[in-house]
Design a protein around this motif. Structure first.
Motif, PDB file in Angstrom:
ATOM      1  N   ARG A 181       0.829  -1.203   0.000  1.00 47.92           N
ATOM      2  CA  ARG A 181       0.000   0.000   0.000  1.00 47.92           C
ATOM      3  C   ARG A 181       0.867   1.259   0.000  1.00 47.92           C
ATOM      4  O   ARG A 181       0.608   2.212  -0.745  1.00 47.92           O
ATOM      5  CB  ARG A 181      -0.913   0.008   1.223  1.00 47.92           C
ATOM      6  N   GLU A 182       1.890   1.255   0.819  1.00 50.70           N
ATOM      7  CA  GLU A 182       2.795   2.401   0.893  1.00 50.70           C
ATOM      8  C   GLU A 182       3.477   2.646  -0.453  1.00 50.70           C
ATOM      9  O   GLU A 182       3.599   3.788  -0.903  1.00 50.70           O
ATOM     10  CB  GLU A 182       3.843   2.146   1.976  1.00 50.70           C
ATOM     11  N   LYS A 183       3.907   1.568  -1.106  1.00 52.57           N
ATOM     12  CA  LYS A 183       4.557   1.682  -2.408  1.00 52.57           C
ATOM     13  C   LYS A 183       3.589   2.220  -3.452  1.00 52.57           C
ATOM     14  O   LYS A 183       3.946   3.087  -4.270  1.00 52.57           O
ATOM     15  CB  LYS A 183       5.079   0.309  -2.837  1.00 52.57           C
ATOM     16  N   PHE A 184       2.358   1.729  -3.428  1.00 47.27           N
ATOM     17  CA  PHE A 184       1.336   2.183  -4.374  1.00 47.27           C
ATOM     18  C   PHE A 184       1.085   3.682  -4.239  1.00 47.27           C
ATOM     19  O   PHE A 184       1.078   4.420  -5.227  1.00 47.27           O
ATOM     20  CB  PHE A 184       0.038   1.412  -4.134  1.00 47.27           C
ATOM     21  N   LYS A 185       0.897   4.139  -3.010  1.00 49.97           N
ATOM     22  CA  LYS A 185       0.600   5.550  -2.781  1.00 49.97           C
ATOM     23  C   LYS A 185       1.788   6.437  -3.141  1.00 49.97           C
ATOM     24  O   LYS A 185       1.614   7.554  -3.640  1.00 49.97           O
ATOM     25  CB  LYS A 185       0.181   5.765  -1.321  1.00 49.97           C
ATOM     26  N   CYS A 186       2.985   5.934  -2.914  1.00 47.02           N
ATOM     27  CA  CYS A 186       4.190   6.687  -3.256  1.00 47.02           C
ATOM     28  C   CYS A 186       4.323   6.837  -4.772  1.00 47.02           C
ATOM     29  O   CYS A 186       4.587   7.937  -5.280  1.00 47.02           O
ATOM     30  CB  CYS A 186       5.412   5.988  -2.679  1.00 47.02           C
ATOM     31  N   LEU A 187       4.125   5.741  -5.499  1.00 45.54           N
ATOM     32  CA  LEU A 187       4.213   5.781  -6.968  1.00 45.54           C
ATOM     33  C   LEU A 187       3.140   6.693  -7.554  1.00 45.54           C
ATOM     34  O   LEU A 187       3.406   7.483  -8.471  1.00 45.54           O
ATOM     35  CB  LEU A 187       4.065   4.368  -7.540  1.00 45.54           C
ATOM     36  N   LEU A 188       1.925   6.583  -7.018  1.00 50.88           N
ATOM     37  CA  LEU A 188       0.822   7.398  -7.518  1.00 50.88           C
ATOM     38  C   LEU A 188       1.056   8.877  -7.223  1.00 50.88           C
ATOM     39  O   LEU A 188       0.776   9.743  -8.067  1.00 50.88           O
ATOM     40  CB  LEU A 188      -0.491   6.922  -6.891  1.00 50.88           C
ATOM     41  N   SER A 189       1.583   9.174  -6.052  1.00 47.44           N
ATOM     42  CA  SER A 189       1.886  10.566  -5.695  1.00 47.44           C
ATOM     43  C   SER A 189       2.920  11.159  -6.641  1.00 47.44           C
ATOM     44  O   SER A 189       2.771  12.287  -7.121  1.00 47.44           O
ATOM     45  CB  SER A 189       2.404  10.648  -4.255  1.00 47.44           C
ATOM     46  N   ASP A 190       3.967  10.401  -6.916  1.00 43.17           N
ATOM     47  CA  ASP A 190       5.019  10.887  -7.813  1.00 43.17           C
ATOM     48  C   ASP A 190       4.479  11.132  -9.220  1.00 43.17           C
ATOM     49  O   ASP A 190       4.899  12.068  -9.905  1.00 43.17           O
ATOM     50  CB  ASP A 190       6.169   9.878  -7.871  1.00 43.17           C
ATOM     51  N   ALA A 191       3.540  10.286  -9.654  1.00 46.17           N
ATOM     52  CA  ALA A 191       2.977  10.428 -10.997  1.00 46.17           C
ATOM     53  C   ALA A 191       2.035  11.624 -11.095  1.00 46.17           C
ATOM     54  O   ALA A 191       1.988  12.314 -12.120  1.00 46.17           O
ATOM     55  CB  ALA A 191       2.232   9.150 -11.385  1.00 46.17           C
ATOM     56  N   ALA A 192       1.294  11.892 -10.025  1.00 49.29           N
ATOM     57  CA  ALA A 192       0.259  12.934 -10.072  1.00 49.29           C
ATOM     58  C   ALA A 192       0.748  14.319  -9.675  1.00 49.29           C
ATOM     59  O   ALA A 192       0.208  15.329 -10.140  1.00 49.29           O
ATOM     60  CB  ALA A 192      -0.906  12.532  -9.163  1.00 49.29           C
ATOM     61  N   ARG A 193       1.774  14.395  -8.823  1.00 50.39           N
ATOM     62  CA  ARG A 193       2.181  15.684  -8.249  1.00 50.39           C
ATOM     63  C   ARG A 193       2.542  16.756  -9.287  1.00 50.39           C
ATOM     64  O   ARG A 193       2.183  17.929  -9.093  1.00 50.39           O
ATOM     65  CB  ARG A 193       3.337  15.484  -7.269  1.00 50.39           C
ATOM     66  N   PRO A 194       3.234  16.428 -10.380  1.00 48.41           N
ATOM     67  CA  PRO A 194       3.553  17.489 -11.351  1.00 48.41           C
ATOM     68  C   PRO A 194       2.321  18.158 -11.954  1.00 48.41           C
ATOM     69  O   PRO A 194       2.399  19.293 -12.421  1.00 48.41           O
ATOM     70  CB  PRO A 194       4.345  16.735 -12.435  1.00 48.41           C
ATOM     71  N   PHE A 195       1.185  17.470 -11.907  1.00 49.50           N
ATOM     72  CA  PHE A 195      -0.029  18.005 -12.516  1.00 49.50           C
ATOM     73  C   PHE A 195      -1.012  18.556 -11.489  1.00 49.50           C
ATOM     74  O   PHE A 195      -1.728  19.518 -11.760  1.00 49.50           O
ATOM     75  CB  PHE A 195      -0.724  16.903 -13.332  1.00 49.50           C
ATOM     76  N   LEU A 196      -1.041  17.959 -10.295  1.00 46.73           N
ATOM     77  CA  LEU A 196      -2.055  18.321  -9.306  1.00 46.73           C
ATOM     78  C   LEU A 196      -1.494  19.105  -8.125  1.00 46.73           C
ATOM     79  O   LEU A 196      -2.263  19.618  -7.310  1.00 46.73           O
ATOM     80  CB  LEU A 196      -2.759  17.052  -8.798  1.00 46.73           C
ATOM     81  N   LEU A 197      -0.185  19.159  -8.001  1.00 52.84           N
ATOM     82  CA  LEU A 197       0.478  19.982  -6.990  1.00 52.84           C
ATOM     83  C   LEU A 197      -0.088  19.733  -5.593  1.00 52.84           C
ATOM     84  O   LEU A 197      -0.028  18.626  -5.088  1.00 52.84           O
ATOM     85  CB  LEU A 197       0.364  21.457  -7.391  1.00 52.84           C
ATOM     86  N   GLY A 198      -0.646  20.766  -4.967  1.00 50.56           N
ATOM     87  CA  GLY A 198      -1.093  20.662  -3.584  1.00 50.56           C
ATOM     88  C   GLY A 198      -2.276  19.744  -3.355  1.00 50.56           C
ATOM     89  O   GLY A 198      -2.585  19.410  -2.210  1.00 50.56           O
ATOM     90  N   ARG A 199      -2.948  19.323  -4.417  1.00 50.21           N
ATOM     91  CA  ARG A 199      -4.093  18.426  -4.267  1.00 50.21           C
ATOM     92  C   ARG A 199      -3.707  16.959  -4.445  1.00 50.21           C
ATOM     93  O   ARG A 199      -4.564  16.083  -4.442  1.00 50.21           O
ATOM     94  CB  ARG A 199      -5.178  18.801  -5.286  1.00 50.21           C
ATOM     95  N   THR A 200      -2.426  16.698  -4.582  1.00 47.05           N
ATOM     96  CA  THR A 200      -1.971  15.344  -4.871  1.00 47.05           C
ATOM     97  C   THR A 200      -2.331  14.358  -3.767  1.00 47.05           C
ATOM     98  O   THR A 200      -2.854  13.270  -4.031  1.00 47.05           O
ATOM     99  CB  THR A 200      -0.442  15.327  -5.092  1.00 47.05           C
ATOM    100  N   GLU A 201      -2.059  14.714  -2.517  1.00 48.05           N
ATOM    101  CA  GLU A 201      -2.314  13.792  -1.408  1.00 48.05           C
ATOM    102  C   GLU A 201      -3.789  13.420  -1.335  1.00 48.05           C
ATOM    103  O   GLU A 201      -4.145  12.250  -1.151  1.00 48.05           O
ATOM    104  CB  GLU A 201      -1.863  14.424  -0.089  1.00 48.05           C
ATOM    105  N   ARG A 202      -4.644  14.420  -1.496  1.00 50.72           N
ATOM    106  CA  ARG A 202      -6.084  14.150  -1.464  1.00 50.72           C
ATOM    107  C   ARG A 202      -6.498  13.272  -2.643  1.00 50.72           C
ATOM    108  O   ARG A 202      -7.307  12.351  -2.504  1.00 50.72           O
ATOM    109  CB  ARG A 202      -6.846  15.469  -1.487  1.00 50.72           C
ATOM    110  N   PHE A 203      -5.938  13.543  -3.810  1.00 52.16           N
ATOM    111  CA  PHE A 203      -6.240  12.756  -5.006  1.00 52.16           C
ATOM    112  C   PHE A 203      -5.860  11.294  -4.804  1.00 52.16           C
ATOM    113  O   PHE A 203      -6.624  10.386  -5.156  1.00 52.16           O
ATOM    114  CB  PHE A 203      -5.499  13.339  -6.204  1.00 52.16           C
TER     115      PHE A 203
END
Length: 266
Positions: A181-203
């Motif tokens: 689970r930790e790995k999944f959330k980390c990979l997803l965060s890295d993929a989304a952050r350049p586009f969603l910035l501060g909303r990444t964690e919530r996304f």
């Protein structure tokens, strides 16, 4: 040296008012910067010369066509002012507006039993046929942009690649569910952050909850609408059933009662 100083000073000045930037803003295609009020005034002046409402505007400097003004950037999030303020003209629906409102709700994340079982019982091995469509709708609402195919393809690809690796490792059972689970959330965060910035964690939280729910898009949207209504009205029909400190994840998963694993076993 004097010329260099003048050039540096000019680079820090708004090309319209020639003063230091006040609420620096950028056009979304060419990324030339102006004071937010200055570029909005420019758009207003240009619009008075047109019979039809503007859907885009040319940059005063390079004449590149832009459809929005980006401003209020604080390092994590930004605001986007569309030249055409009618969401219908941008092909964004009422559903997109509801999603945008939903992301403004404050929440507390938590490790619920249902989320843990999703990983422990390998429910992620169930293919979610609605995921890509749900991601597109979600990202369109967050970016206020219809054309998000590249972002969706990238994020969906990261999720699919992760799930395929888990299928291959299904028999090994060497990695604890918490680590997966930790790995999944980390990979997803890295993929989304350049586009969603501060909303990444919530996304990332929302993606996980959607996968855990095993609901289709319409059913999941109904759960969200209920949550939005309760947040805005401060009246919860489940108030006598759900503890006040129940997390957002618990609140969603209260509606779900499926405790079977991916093979239908308890």
């Amino acid at each position: 040296r004097g010329g260099g100083g003048a050039a540096a000073s000019a680079a820090c000045a708004c090309p319209i008012c020639l003063e230091s930037f006040q609420d620096e803003a950028y056009l979304d295609t060419c990324f030339h910067s102006f004071c937010y009020k200055c570029i909005c005034q420019w758009v207003k002046i240009v619009s008075t010369k047109r019979a039809e409402p503007l859907s885009s505007v040319q940059c005063p400097l390079c004449k590149t066509v832009n459809v929005s003004i980006i401003h209020g950037f604080d390092g994590e999030s930004f605001q986007r002012h569309y030249i055409n303020q009618d969401p219908r003209k941008r092909h964004l629906s009422h559903t997109h507006e509801l999603i945008s409102q939903f992301y403004s709700i404050k929440y507390i994340t938590g490790h619920t039993s249902s989320v843990q079982q999703f990983w422990k019982q390998r429910k992620y091995l169930r293919k979610n046929i609605w995921l890509q469509t749900w991601l597109r709708q979600e990202i369109q609402a967050l970016t206020q942009d219809e054309n998000v195919d590249t972002i969706v393809y990238h994020i969906h690809g990261v999720i699919e690649a992760f799930m395929k690796r888990q299928e291959k490792e299904y028999t090994s059972k060497t990695t604890p569910p918490e680590k997966k689970r930790e790995k999944f959330k980390c990979l997803l965060s890295d993929a989304a952050r350049p586009f969603l910035l501060g909303r990444t964690e919530r996304f990332v939280t929302e993606v996980e909850l959607f996968l855990v729910s095993h609901l289709n898009i319409d059913a999941y949207s109904k759960v969200r609408v209920q949550r939005l209504k309760e947040s805005t009205s401060h009246v919860s029909r489940e108030q006598d059933v759900l503890p006040q400190d129940r997390s957002l994840e618990d609140h969603y998963l209260y509606f779900l009662g499926d405790e079977t694993d991916c093979n239908g076993e308890i």
